[in-house]
Motif scaffolding. Structure first.
Motif, PDB file in Angstrom:
ATOM      1  N   GLU A  61       0.828  -1.205   0.000  1.00 12.93           N
ATOM      2  CA  GLU A  61       0.000   0.000   0.000  1.00 12.93           C
ATOM      3  C   GLU A  61       0.864   1.257   0.000  1.00 12.93           C
ATOM      4  O   GLU A  61       0.589   2.218  -0.710  1.00 12.93           O
ATOM      5  CB  GLU A  61      -0.938  -0.010   1.211  1.00 12.93           C
ATOM      6  N   ARG A  62       1.927   1.268   0.783  1.00 11.47           N
ATOM      7  CA  ARG A  62       2.839   2.429   0.774  1.00 11.47           C
ATOM      8  C   ARG A  62       3.453   2.600  -0.608  1.00 11.47           C
ATOM      9  O   ARG A  62       3.564   3.721  -1.108  1.00 11.47           O
ATOM     10  CB  ARG A  62       3.925   2.272   1.833  1.00 11.47           C
ATOM     11  N   ALA A  63       3.864   1.505  -1.247  1.00 18.36           N
ATOM     12  CA  ALA A  63       4.455   1.574  -2.590  1.00 18.36           C
ATOM     13  C   ALA A  63       3.437   2.101  -3.598  1.00 18.36           C
ATOM     14  O   ALA A  63       3.761   2.928  -4.448  1.00 18.36           O
ATOM     15  CB  ALA A  63       4.985   0.207  -3.014  1.00 18.36           C
ATOM     16  N   ARG A  64       2.200   1.622  -3.520  1.00 19.23           N
ATOM     17  CA  ARG A  64       1.164   2.055  -4.464  1.00 19.23           C
ATOM     18  C   ARG A  64       0.865   3.535  -4.309  1.00 19.23           C
ATOM     19  O   ARG A  64       0.797   4.282  -5.284  1.00 19.23           O
ATOM     20  CB  ARG A  64      -0.112   1.247  -4.261  1.00 19.23           C
ATOM     21  N   ARG A  65       0.733   3.986  -3.072  1.00 14.27           N
ATOM     22  CA  ARG A  65       0.429   5.405  -2.851  1.00 14.27           C
ATOM     23  C   ARG A  65       1.602   6.287  -3.273  1.00 14.27           C
ATOM     24  O   ARG A  65       1.408   7.378  -3.808  1.00 14.27           O
ATOM     25  CB  ARG A  65       0.049   5.640  -1.391  1.00 14.27           C
ATOM     26  N   TYR A  66       2.815   5.806  -3.045  1.00 13.81           N
ATOM     27  CA  TYR A  66       3.984   6.552  -3.512  1.00 13.81           C
ATOM     28  C   TYR A  66       4.010   6.575  -5.039  1.00 13.81           C
ATOM     29  O   TYR A  66       4.308   7.605  -5.647  1.00 13.81           O
ATOM     30  CB  TYR A  66       5.275   5.924  -2.960  1.00 13.81           C
ATOM     31  N   VAL A 131      -5.514  13.676  -2.388  1.00 13.48           N
ATOM     32  CA  VAL A 131      -6.915  13.382  -2.071  1.00 13.48           C
ATOM     33  C   VAL A 131      -7.341  11.994  -2.546  1.00 13.48           C
ATOM     34  O   VAL A 131      -8.377  11.489  -2.124  1.00 13.48           O
ATOM     35  CB  VAL A 131      -7.889  14.472  -2.586  1.00 13.48           C
ATOM     36  N   ILE A 132      -6.538  11.364  -3.409  1.00  4.67           N
ATOM     37  CA  ILE A 132      -6.813   9.967  -3.786  1.00  4.67           C
ATOM     38  C   ILE A 132      -5.729   9.036  -3.231  1.00  4.67           C
ATOM     39  O   ILE A 132      -5.612   7.894  -3.649  1.00  4.67           O
ATOM     40  CB  ILE A 132      -7.001   9.775  -5.302  1.00  4.67           C
ATOM     41  N   GLY A 133      -4.926   9.551  -2.316  1.00  4.00           N
ATOM     42  CA  GLY A 133      -3.959   8.713  -1.622  1.00  4.00           C
ATOM     43  C   GLY A 133      -2.517   8.880  -2.028  1.00  4.00           C
ATOM     44  O   GLY A 133      -1.632   8.292  -1.416  1.00  4.00           O
ATOM     45  N   GLY A 134      -2.227   9.649  -3.062  1.00  2.00           N
ATOM     46  CA  GLY A 134      -0.840   9.856  -3.463  1.00  2.00           C
ATOM     47  C   GLY A 134      -0.040  10.513  -2.351  1.00  2.00           C
ATOM     48  O   GLY A 134      -0.547  11.406  -1.670  1.00  2.00           O
ATOM     49  N   THR A 135       1.198  10.056  -2.157  1.00  2.00           N
ATOM     50  CA  THR A 135       2.045  10.642  -1.119  1.00  2.00           C
ATOM     51  C   THR A 135       3.507  10.592  -1.531  1.00  2.00           C
ATOM     52  O   THR A 135       3.922   9.660  -2.225  1.00  2.00           O
ATOM     53  CB  THR A 135       1.873   9.924   0.241  1.00  2.00           C
ATOM     54  N   ASP A 136       4.260  11.574  -1.094  1.00  2.00           N
ATOM     55  CA  ASP A 136       5.695  11.606  -1.398  1.00  2.00           C
ATOM     56  C   ASP A 136       6.490  10.770  -0.406  1.00  2.00           C
ATOM     57  O   ASP A 136       7.706  10.734  -0.456  1.00  2.00           O
ATOM     58  CB  ASP A 136       6.214  13.038  -1.442  1.00  2.00           C
TER      59      ASP A 136
END
Length: 166
Positions: A61-66, A131-136
Motif C-alpha cells: 500500500e505504501r508503494a502504491r500510494r507513492y 486526495v486519492i492517496g498519493g504521497t511523497d
C-alpha cells in the motif's frame, strides 16, 4: 505500456533492504532515466498505472500510494496520472478480447447498463493528488495502513462499499 515508475525513483535507494553496494547504481539509473515518463508521452505511448509489489499488504500500500505521487512528478501532470489510473487502463482491458470482463456494456460512462466504478472525493485530484492517496512518502511512510479520509464514497458495480457522507 504498464511501467513500474518507482523503479527509477530516487527514493528506491532509500529502501532499507537495498544492498549498500547497489545504491550508487540505483541512483545512477534514476538520473539516467529521469525523463523516461516524459519521453513516453512525447512519443505518443499510452501508459497505464500499475503497482506490483510483493510483500506485506502495508508495504504494498505504501508503494502504491507513492507510485501515484511519483508519477505526477515523472509525467508532470496529475491529469495524466488520473488517465493512467482510469480511462487508459480501461482501453487496455478492452484490448484483451474474449478475456475482457467488461463486454456486456459500455466502459467508463455513467448510464444504465454501463460499467463505471465511482469514487466521490473531498477535493480536486487535478490540483492535489493526495486526495486519492498519493504521497511523497514511501519507506518513511507510517507502517500502519490508513484509509484515505478524503474518499467519501466508493461504488463498484452499482454497489456502495464505502459511504462516509453521513
Amino acid at each position: 505500456m504498464v511501467p513500474q515508475m518507482w523503479g527509477i525513483s530516487p527514493d528506491l535507494a532509500r529502501n532499507p533492504l537495498m544492498p549498500a553496494d547497489k545504491i550508487p547504481l540505483v541512483e545512477e539509473l534514476g538520473q539516467q532515466y529521469a525523463d523516461f515518463g516524459r519521453n513516453l508521452l512525447k512519443n505518443g505511448v499510452k501508459v497505464v498505472f500499475a503497482s506490483d509489489y510483493v510483500g506485506k499488504f502495508a508495504d504494498a500500500e505504501r508503494a502504491r500510494r507513492y507510485e501515484i505521487w511519483w508519477r505526477t512528478q515523472t509525467f508532470d501532470s496529475n491529469f495524466e496520472v488520473l488517465k493512467q489510473l482510469t480511462s487508459t487502463a480501461g482501453e487496455m482491458i478492452a484490448m484483451s478480447g474474449p478475456r475482457n470482463p467488461y463486454q456486456a456494456g459500455k466502459l467508463g460512462v455513467i448510464e444504465a447498463g454501463a460499467y463505471a466504478d465511482l469514487i466521490l472525493v473531498d477535493g480536486n485530484p487535478l490540483e492535489d493528488i493526495t486526495v486519492i492517496g498519493g504521497t511523497d512518502q514511501w519507506f518513511d511512510a507510517p507502517e500502519e495502513w490508513e484509509p484515505i479520509d478524503t474518499i467519501d464514497l466508493v461504488m463498484l458495480n452499482g454497489a456502495v462499499y464505502v459511504n462516509e457522507l453521513d
